[in-house]
Design an enzyme around this catalytic site. Structure first.
Site, PDB file in Angstrom:
ATOM      1  N   LYS A  16      51.643  35.053  43.625  1.00 34.86           N
ATOM      2  CA  LYS A  16      51.409  34.760  42.196  1.00 34.86           C
ATOM      3  C   LYS A  16      52.531  35.983  41.556  1.00 34.86           C
ATOM      4  O   LYS A  16      52.870  36.803  42.069  1.00 34.86           O
ATOM      5  CB  LYS A  16      49.945  35.129  41.899  1.00 34.86           C
ATOM      6  N   HIS A 122      47.601  32.567  46.398  1.00 31.13           N
ATOM      7  CA  HIS A 122      46.836  31.342  46.469  1.00 31.13           C
ATOM      8  C   HIS A 122      46.876  30.567  47.759  1.00 31.13           C
ATOM      9  O   HIS A 122      47.640  30.924  48.394  1.00 31.13           O
ATOM     10  CB  HIS A 122      47.536  30.420  45.500  1.00 31.13           C
TER      11      HIS A 122
HETATM   12  P1  IDP Z   1      40.463  31.066  44.758  1.00 33.96           P
HETATM   13  O1  IDP Z   1      42.141  31.446  44.464  1.00 33.96           O
HETATM   14  O2  IDP Z   1      39.835  32.163  45.781  1.00 33.96           O
HETATM   15  O3  IDP Z   1      40.397  29.829  45.615  1.00 33.96           O
HETATM   16  P2  IDP Z   1      39.326  29.914  42.437  1.00 33.96           P
HETATM   17  O4  IDP Z   1      37.755  30.266  42.204  1.00 33.96           O
HETATM   18  O5  IDP Z   1      39.630  28.630  43.198  1.00 33.96           O
HETATM   19  O6  IDP Z   1      39.752  31.338  43.543  1.00 33.96           O
HETATM   20  O7  IDP Z   1      39.995  30.455  41.154  1.00 33.96           O
HETATM   21  C1  IDP Z   1      41.360  30.065  40.868  1.00 33.96           C
HETATM   22  C2  IDP Z   1      41.981  31.333  40.333  1.00 33.96           C
HETATM   23  O8  IDP Z   1      41.343  31.605  39.179  1.00 33.96           O
HETATM   24  C3  IDP Z   1      41.685  32.497  41.277  1.00 33.96           C
HETATM   25  O9  IDP Z   1      42.530  33.164  42.471  1.00 33.96           O
HETATM   26  C4  IDP Z   1      42.037  33.749  40.249  1.00 33.96           C
HETATM   27  O10 IDP Z   1      43.496  33.915  39.896  1.00 33.96           O
HETATM   28  C5  IDP Z   1      41.517  32.905  38.879  1.00 33.96           C
HETATM   29  N1  IDP Z   1      40.202  33.432  38.575  1.00 33.96           N
HETATM   30  C6  IDP Z   1      38.928  32.885  39.223  1.00 33.96           C
HETATM   31  N2  IDP Z   1      37.969  33.575  38.627  1.00 33.96           N
HETATM   32  C7  IDP Z   1      38.165  34.150  37.797  1.00 33.96           C
HETATM   33  C8  IDP Z   1      37.481  35.122  36.799  1.00 33.96           C
HETATM   34  O11 IDP Z   1      36.507  35.204  36.630  1.00 33.96           O
HETATM   35  N3  IDP Z   1      38.360  35.605  35.802  1.00 33.96           N
HETATM   36  C9  IDP Z   1      39.829  35.389  35.575  1.00 33.96           C
HETATM   37  N4  IDP Z   1      40.372  34.734  36.468  1.00 33.96           N
HETATM   38  C10 IDP Z   1      39.647  34.106  37.641  1.00 33.96           C
HETATM   39 MG    MG Z   2      40.618  27.812  44.819  1.00 35.74          MG
END
Ligand code: IDP
Ligand code: MG
Length: 146
Positions: A16, A122
């Site tokens: 990222k 990611h």
């Molecule tokens: P992951 O990347 O571990 O699968 P996801 O829940 O799919 O996590 O969320 C996608 C992305 O969104 C995260 O990697 C992060 O960059 C962002 N994100 C997730 N939760 C939050 C939050 O509470 N605040 C700000 N950004 C968040």
């Molecule tokens: Mg995810």
């Protein structure tokens, strides 16, 4: 693109904008190889806001969607397709929990992430999403086997 294209399972990953900017790309690519992944496709690009919204469409109703897509469009990313046994689950294990405060020691997010939002890398969360995310970034001609 179906999982059967390569001989083993594959996943999709991105470095990222925070980690690219901070100069961690080399260390992360080195870790990918140390973990036994073969890099089958690789590119550096900058997403537009619209492309970032498309990639993360599944999160469009979440309160952090605007912040997330602004961040993902804020600078270049490095995208790759990684092949290995158990690629999806193993990459998720190597990157660690979404929030670096909760990530296990020596995971990429523990080592390099700044925050829950700016979290360095990611990783696809399923084989189905690995296929969808790979097709979002790469054409069939860019996927190169052994
Ligand atoms: P992951 O990347 O571990 O699968 P996801 O829940 O799919 O996590 O969320 C996608 C992305 O969104 C995260 O990697 C992060 O960059 C962002 N994100 C997730 N939760 C939050 C939050 O509470 N605040 C700000 N950004 C968040
Ligand atoms: Mg995810």
């Amino acid at each position: 693109m179906q999982q059967g294209y390569f001989s083993k399972e594959y996943t999709f990953m991105m470095i990222k904008p925070d980690a690219v900017k901070a100069g961690h790309s080399g260390a992360i690519l080195k870790r990918i190889e140390e973990e036994g992944f073969q890099i089958r496709a690789l590119k550096r690009l900058r997403l537009t806001k619209e492309q970032a919204m498309g990639f993360y469409a599944v999160h469009s109703a979440r309160p952090f969607f605007g912040e997330l897509t602004d961040f993902m469009a804020s600078g270049p990313v490095i995208a790759a397709v990684l092949e290995r046994d158990n690629a999806v689950a193993h990459w998720r294990e190597v990157i660690g929990a979404t929030d670096p405060a909760e990530a296990a020691p020596n995971t990429i997010r523990k080592l390099f992430a700044k925050s829950k939002g700016e979290n360095a890398v990611h990783g696809s969360d399923s084989k189905e999403n690995a296929a969808i995310e790979t097709a979002f970034f790469f054409s069939g001609l860019e996927l190169v086997g052994q």
